[in-house]
Design a protein around this motif. Structure first.
Motif, PDB file in Angstrom:
ATOM      1  N   THR A 117       0.860  -1.180   0.000  1.00 21.27           N
ATOM      2  CA  THR A 117       0.000   0.000   0.000  1.00 21.27           C
ATOM      3  C   THR A 117       0.897   1.232   0.000  1.00 21.27           C
ATOM      4  O   THR A 117       1.685   1.441   0.929  1.00 21.27           O
ATOM      5  CB  THR A 117      -0.923   0.016   1.234  1.00 21.27           C
ATOM      6  OG1 THR A 117      -1.731  -1.161   1.221  1.00 21.27           O
ATOM      7  CG2 THR A 117      -1.818   1.244   1.220  1.00 21.27           C
ATOM      8  N   MET A 119       1.263   5.459  -0.785  1.00 18.58           N
ATOM      9  CA  MET A 119       0.664   6.779  -1.027  1.00 18.58           C
ATOM     10  C   MET A 119       1.652   7.618  -1.831  1.00 18.58           C
ATOM     11  O   MET A 119       2.844   7.646  -1.520  1.00 18.58           O
ATOM     12  CB  MET A 119       0.326   7.478   0.290  1.00 18.58           C
ATOM     13  CG  MET A 119      -0.315   8.851   0.107  1.00 18.58           C
ATOM     14  SD  MET A 119      -0.873   9.577   1.681  1.00 18.58           S
ATOM     15  CE  MET A 119      -2.372   8.637   1.967  1.00 18.58           C
ATOM     16  N   LYS A 155      -1.334  -1.304  -4.236  1.00 21.00           N
ATOM     17  CA  LYS A 155      -2.482  -0.454  -3.963  1.00 21.00           C
ATOM     18  C   LYS A 155      -1.946   0.964  -3.798  1.00 21.00           C
ATOM     19  O   LYS A 155      -1.116   1.220  -2.926  1.00 21.00           O
ATOM     20  CB  LYS A 155      -3.205  -0.896  -2.694  1.00 21.00           C
ATOM     21  CG  LYS A 155      -4.394  -0.005  -2.350  1.00 21.00           C
ATOM     22  CD  LYS A 155      -5.033  -0.393  -1.027  1.00 21.00           C
ATOM     23  CE  LYS A 155      -6.168   0.576  -0.678  1.00 21.00           C
ATOM     24  NZ  LYS A 155      -6.773   0.278   0.650  1.00 21.00           N
ATOM     25  N   ILE A 157      -2.610   5.176  -3.404  1.00 21.66           N
ATOM     26  CA  ILE A 157      -3.503   6.291  -3.082  1.00 21.66           C
ATOM     27  C   ILE A 157      -2.819   7.559  -3.579  1.00 21.66           C
ATOM     28  O   ILE A 157      -1.758   7.956  -3.070  1.00 21.66           O
ATOM     29  CB  ILE A 157      -3.781   6.397  -1.570  1.00 21.66           C
ATOM     30  CG1 ILE A 157      -4.326   5.066  -1.028  1.00 21.66           C
ATOM     31  CG2 ILE A 157      -4.766   7.515  -1.280  1.00 21.66           C
ATOM     32  CD1 ILE A 157      -3.389   4.346  -0.124  1.00 21.66           C
ATOM     33  N   ARG A 276      -7.478  11.637  -3.055  1.00 18.29           N
ATOM     34  CA  ARG A 276      -7.699  12.292  -1.763  1.00 18.29           C
ATOM     35  C   ARG A 276      -6.980  13.635  -1.757  1.00 18.29           C
ATOM     36  O   ARG A 276      -5.862  13.767  -2.253  1.00 18.29           O
ATOM     37  CB  ARG A 276      -7.150  11.393  -0.648  1.00 18.29           C
ATOM     38  CG  ARG A 276      -7.117  11.996   0.749  1.00 18.29           C
ATOM     39  CD  ARG A 276      -8.458  11.859   1.431  1.00 18.29           C
ATOM     40  NE  ARG A 276      -8.368  11.978   2.868  1.00 18.29           N
ATOM     41  CZ  ARG A 276      -8.351  13.139   3.554  1.00 18.29           C
ATOM     42  NH1 ARG A 276      -8.385  14.288   2.909  1.00 18.29           N
ATOM     43  NH2 ARG A 276      -8.290  13.135   4.878  1.00 18.29           N
ATOM     44  N   ARG A 342      -2.164  11.134   7.726  1.00 21.17           N
ATOM     45  CA  ARG A 342      -2.133  10.114   6.672  1.00 21.17           C
ATOM     46  C   ARG A 342      -1.937   8.715   7.248  1.00 21.17           C
ATOM     47  O   ARG A 342      -2.616   7.768   6.851  1.00 21.17           O
ATOM     48  CB  ARG A 342      -0.993  10.413   5.690  1.00 21.17           C
ATOM     49  CG  ARG A 342      -1.264  11.587   4.791  1.00 21.17           C
ATOM     50  CD  ARG A 342      -0.049  11.922   3.975  1.00 21.17           C
ATOM     51  NE  ARG A 342      -0.339  13.036   3.083  1.00 21.17           N
ATOM     52  CZ  ARG A 342       0.573  13.647   2.340  1.00 21.17           C
ATOM     53  NH1 ARG A 342       1.831  13.259   2.382  1.00 21.17           N
ATOM     54  NH2 ARG A 342       0.228  14.650   1.555  1.00 21.17           N
ATOM     55  N   GLU A 345      -4.987   7.408   8.896  1.00 21.98           N
ATOM     56  CA  GLU A 345      -6.070   7.030   7.985  1.00 21.98           C
ATOM     57  C   GLU A 345      -5.754   5.762   7.192  1.00 21.98           C
ATOM     58  O   GLU A 345      -6.657   5.008   6.846  1.00 21.98           O
ATOM     59  CB  GLU A 345      -6.352   8.175   7.012  1.00 21.98           C
ATOM     60  CG  GLU A 345      -6.970   9.390   7.665  1.00 21.98           C
ATOM     61  CD  GLU A 345      -7.195  10.524   6.680  1.00 21.98           C
ATOM     62  OE1 GLU A 345      -6.836  10.376   5.490  1.00 21.98           O
ATOM     63  OE2 GLU A 345      -7.733  11.564   7.097  1.00 21.98           O
ATOM     64  N   TYR A 346      -4.489   5.547   6.868  1.00 25.97           N
ATOM     65  CA  TYR A 346      -4.108   4.423   6.014  1.00 25.97           C
ATOM     66  C   TYR A 346      -2.956   3.650   6.647  1.00 25.97           C
ATOM     67  O   TYR A 346      -2.087   4.226   7.302  1.00 25.97           O
ATOM     68  CB  TYR A 346      -3.650   4.917   4.636  1.00 25.97           C
ATOM     69  CG  TYR A 346      -4.690   5.695   3.874  1.00 25.97           C
ATOM     70  CD1 TYR A 346      -5.637   5.055   3.081  1.00 25.97           C
ATOM     71  CD2 TYR A 346      -4.704   7.086   3.928  1.00 25.97           C
ATOM     72  CE1 TYR A 346      -6.578   5.788   2.357  1.00 25.97           C
ATOM     73  CE2 TYR A 346      -5.647   7.832   3.219  1.00 25.97           C
ATOM     74  CZ  TYR A 346      -6.575   7.171   2.433  1.00 25.97           C
ATOM     75  OH  TYR A 346      -7.506   7.883   1.727  1.00 25.97           O
ATOM     76  N   THR A 347      -2.946   2.349   6.410  1.00 18.63           N
ATOM     77  CA  THR A 347      -1.799   1.533   6.814  1.00 18.63           C
ATOM     78  C   THR A 347      -0.850   1.497   5.626  1.00 18.63           C
ATOM     79  O   THR A 347      -0.991   0.694   4.709  1.00 18.63           O
ATOM     80  CB  THR A 347      -2.246   0.103   7.187  1.00 18.63           C
ATOM     81  OG1 THR A 347      -3.241   0.193   8.201  1.00 18.63           O
ATOM     82  CG2 THR A 347      -1.075  -0.714   7.699  1.00 18.63           C
ATOM     83  N   LEU A 348       0.112   2.402   5.645  1.00 17.31           N
ATOM     84  CA  LEU A 348       0.982   2.594   4.487  1.00 17.31           C
ATOM     85  C   LEU A 348       2.306   1.850   4.635  1.00 17.31           C
ATOM     86  O   LEU A 348       2.934   1.867   5.693  1.00 17.31           O
ATOM     87  CB  LEU A 348       1.274   4.086   4.286  1.00 17.31           C
ATOM     88  CG  LEU A 348       0.070   5.004   4.042  1.00 17.31           C
ATOM     89  CD1 LEU A 348       0.532   6.460   3.962  1.00 17.31           C
ATOM     90  CD2 LEU A 348      -0.658   4.601   2.762  1.00 17.31           C
ATOM     91  N   SER A 351       5.218   6.100   1.910  1.00 20.19           N
ATOM     92  CA  SER A 351       4.602   7.397   1.648  1.00 20.19           C
ATOM     93  C   SER A 351       5.590   8.209   0.813  1.00 20.19           C
ATOM     94  O   SER A 351       6.622   8.652   1.315  1.00 20.19           O
ATOM     95  CB  SER A 351       4.282   8.122   2.957  1.00 20.19           C
ATOM     96  OG  SER A 351       3.663   9.361   2.698  1.00 20.19           O
TER      97      SER A 351
END
Length: 596
Positions: A117, A119, A155, A157, A276, A342, A345-348, A351
């Motif tokens: 995941t 971002m 994934k 974002i 986002r 951030r 909100e998300y398990t990143l 980033s």
């Protein structure tokens, strides 16, 4: 024939050769192949110099013995030749045909083993001016990296951090208050972000006049910059905004609203989007809480004037301001708050900050502060640092209004594409609607490809005229090649001739093989681009494939090949090249014209 990875097969066979010939065992990582130089025959090359200590023989004899073994014991090796210590290996046509049959039936496998995941933050504009050429590079890199990462299975974002507060925003607001006379985008006919940017430039112009007036009275340069009435008023306005003064906040909302409408139009024209949006006006308070927490933990300290700092000199850095003496926040404060929000909100796993390399220090400090605060995820912060964009005339300066506006540039590119296309007759048979669509497709392809083909880390010079040439390493050259293939396939269909994946020739012509070899490298290129965050790798692959196809097209008959089987095969090869061009260009955000 076994269609496993070519290099895995060759590595295994080479290890067996070393074992059988010289009674030695090595790791597969010690067997490294490289591309065969163009002046020599071969599909891949093994450098044997590292193995001469094992063979106790010269490099040529070692290469000869290993070549003999591989030819006799590895089914995919057709032949070999030795140039000094280089073993050039020719792979059986059957291997390449088997591979092409597989991808033309099932497609490429681009997925990496471990999806994560991730971002990706890009664009991150200030709401005091329109987007410019530097923002274009940022947006194109961020969008393309995101698309590449998604393609290999991650994934992603896509986020945009809007710098919608701070002293720079107050400068535009104050200038509008003083000299705007109620002007709006509707009343003036000026796009919202351009209108606000106009007042930012005006502020700077008037501010400089005040500085010069103070200096003429004997005030020092430094004091003049601090004492100029305009900057003092802007600082008061910032404090009033942070205190919630209704009139100031209402003006801020109104002018930011103008800018957002303008930004949306620019993003749509550029073909980028976001999942986002974050706003610094919403995250700076969270950053202030982090500062309070850091003070209680003695990670930060307060000076006599009330300002808050962190001392990073033990890490080879300097002291960093986190809150001004009047309590207002700085960029670092809000960046701390944004980062925390951030990760809440998300398990990143990662980033990524797509920010120019002039901010290397800032991001390094951001990650270090978060780590000192005890946030384990600070290690997941990655700065995708890219080089600045210059023009042939030199560097751009936004405060002086000398930047290349993004909207103006895109309009200019479309006008140039229209002019060149008409001169070359590329739109002669198109309706006005289709022709205008073609001009925009070519213009944006030229702009995006010219920027993305450059290594992101390098500073670059953008030349609009050079980017839109229909020859050479340009977007329009690649787009034209794609359209040429589609025209070929359409012509074949009209004659009831179809690409056929069932019957392949027994042997490949040199240019057929070269195309399949390039297709073979595509998954590796895309995965490498994902690992290195480099759209340039994809862009340069696209150019190599385009150039190779044009040589194939020029040297070999397609619709007039000597047999129906060969016509069908070459059509299928052409079709798959075009599909690869289209899908790989999509990773760069570039569309293709079906005809021109």
């Amino acid at each position: 024939m076994n269609n496993n990875n070519l290099y895995t097969i060759l590595q295994k066979a080479s290890l067996e050769a070393l074992q059988q010939l010289y009674s030695t065992t090595l790791e597969s990582s010690q067997i490294i192949f490289q591309s065969t130089r163009k002046e020599f025959e071969g599909d891949t090359t093994l450098v044997v110099f590292p193995y001469t200590k094992l063979s106790k023989k010269g490099p040529e004899q070692t290469a000869q013995e290993m070549g003999d073994y591989l030819k006799s014991n590895c089914a995919i090796v057709h032949s070999y030749n030795v140039i000094k210590g280089f073993l050039n290996i020719v792979i059986e046509d059957e291997f390449w045909l088997s591979y092409f049959n597989n991808i033309s039936t099932h497609g490429f496998n681009l997925r990496l083993a471990e999806p994560k995941t991730i971002m990706v933050e890009y664009s991150s504009p200030n709401t005091n001016k329109p987007l410019h050429l530097g923002h274009i590079r940022n947006n194109l890199l961020g969008f393309s990296v995101s698309e590449i990462l998604k393609t290999v299975g991650h994934k992603v974002i896509k986020v945009n951090l809007i710098n919608d507060r701070g002293i720079h925003i107050c400068k535009s607001m104050l200038a509008w208050q003083k000299w705007g006379n109620g002007e709006t985008p509707r009343s003036s006919g000026i796009k919202g972000d351009h209108l606000v940017g106009k007042y930012y430039v005006l502020f700077d112009k008037e501010y400089k006049k005040e500085i010069e007036a103070l200096k003429a009275k004997g005030v020092s340069d430094e004091d003049a910059e601090k004492q100029a009435p305009l900057i003092v008023e802007a600082q008061i306005m910032l404090r009033e905004w942070e205190e919630g003064n209704k009139a100031v906040v209402d003006l801020w909302k109104t002018m930011n609203g103008w800018v957002y409408e303008g930004f949306d139009k620019t993003y749509k024209a550029l073909g980028v989007d976001f999942d986002r949006f974050y706003y610094e006006s919403e995250t700076y308070l969270l950053g202030k809480k982090i500062v309070e927490e850091g003070l209680s933990k003695n990670v930060f300290y307060k000076k006599e004037d009330g300002s808050v700092w962190i001392d990073l000199t033990p890490h080879g850095l300097d002291q960093k301001l986190l809150l001004r003496k009047d309590g207002t926040s700085v960029y670092m404060t809000q960046d701390l708050g944004t980062a925390l929000q951030r990760f809440k909100e998300y398990t990143l796993d990662k980033s990524i900050y797509v920010i120019g390399n002039e901010q290397n220090y800032h991001i390094k400090v951001l990650a270090l502060i978060l780590k000192k605060m005890g946030y384990a995820w600070a290690d997941a912060i990655y700065h995708f640092a890219y080089g600045m964009v210059d023009l042939p005339s030199g560097r751009m300066k936004s405060r002086e209004g000398t930047v290349v506006d993004a909207d103006d540039l895109m309009t200019e590119m479309i006008d140039t594409a229209r002019k060149i296309s008409k001169e070359l007759g590329k739109a002669d048979e198109l309706s006005d609607e289709d022709a205008n669509k073609l001009f925009k497709t070519l213009a944006m392809g030229a702009l995006k490809y010219f920027i993305l083909k450059v290594d992101p880390q390098k500073r670059m010079v953008f030349n609009p005229e050079e980017s839109i040439d229909f020859n050479g390493n340009t977007g329009p050259f690649i787009q034209y090649t794609y359209a040429r293939v589609r025209s070929l396939l359409k012509k074949a269909a009209l004659n009831d001739v179809q690409p056929n994946a069932k019957e392949f020739p027994l042997q490949l012509a040199k240019k057929e093989k070269e195309l399949i070899k390039l297709l073979y490298t595509y998954p590796e290129i895309v995965q490498q681009a994902a690992q290195l965050y480099s759209p340039a790798l994809v862009a340069n692959y696209i150019y190599d494939l385009t150039r190779e196809y044009n040589q194939f097209y020029q040297e070999l008959p397609i619709l007039k090949a000597e047999s129906a089987q060969l016509i069908s095969f070459r059509l299928l090869l052409s079709q798959y090249v075009s599909e690869t061009l289209k899908s790989s260009l999509k990773l760069l955000g570039i569309d293709v014209p079906e005809r021109m």
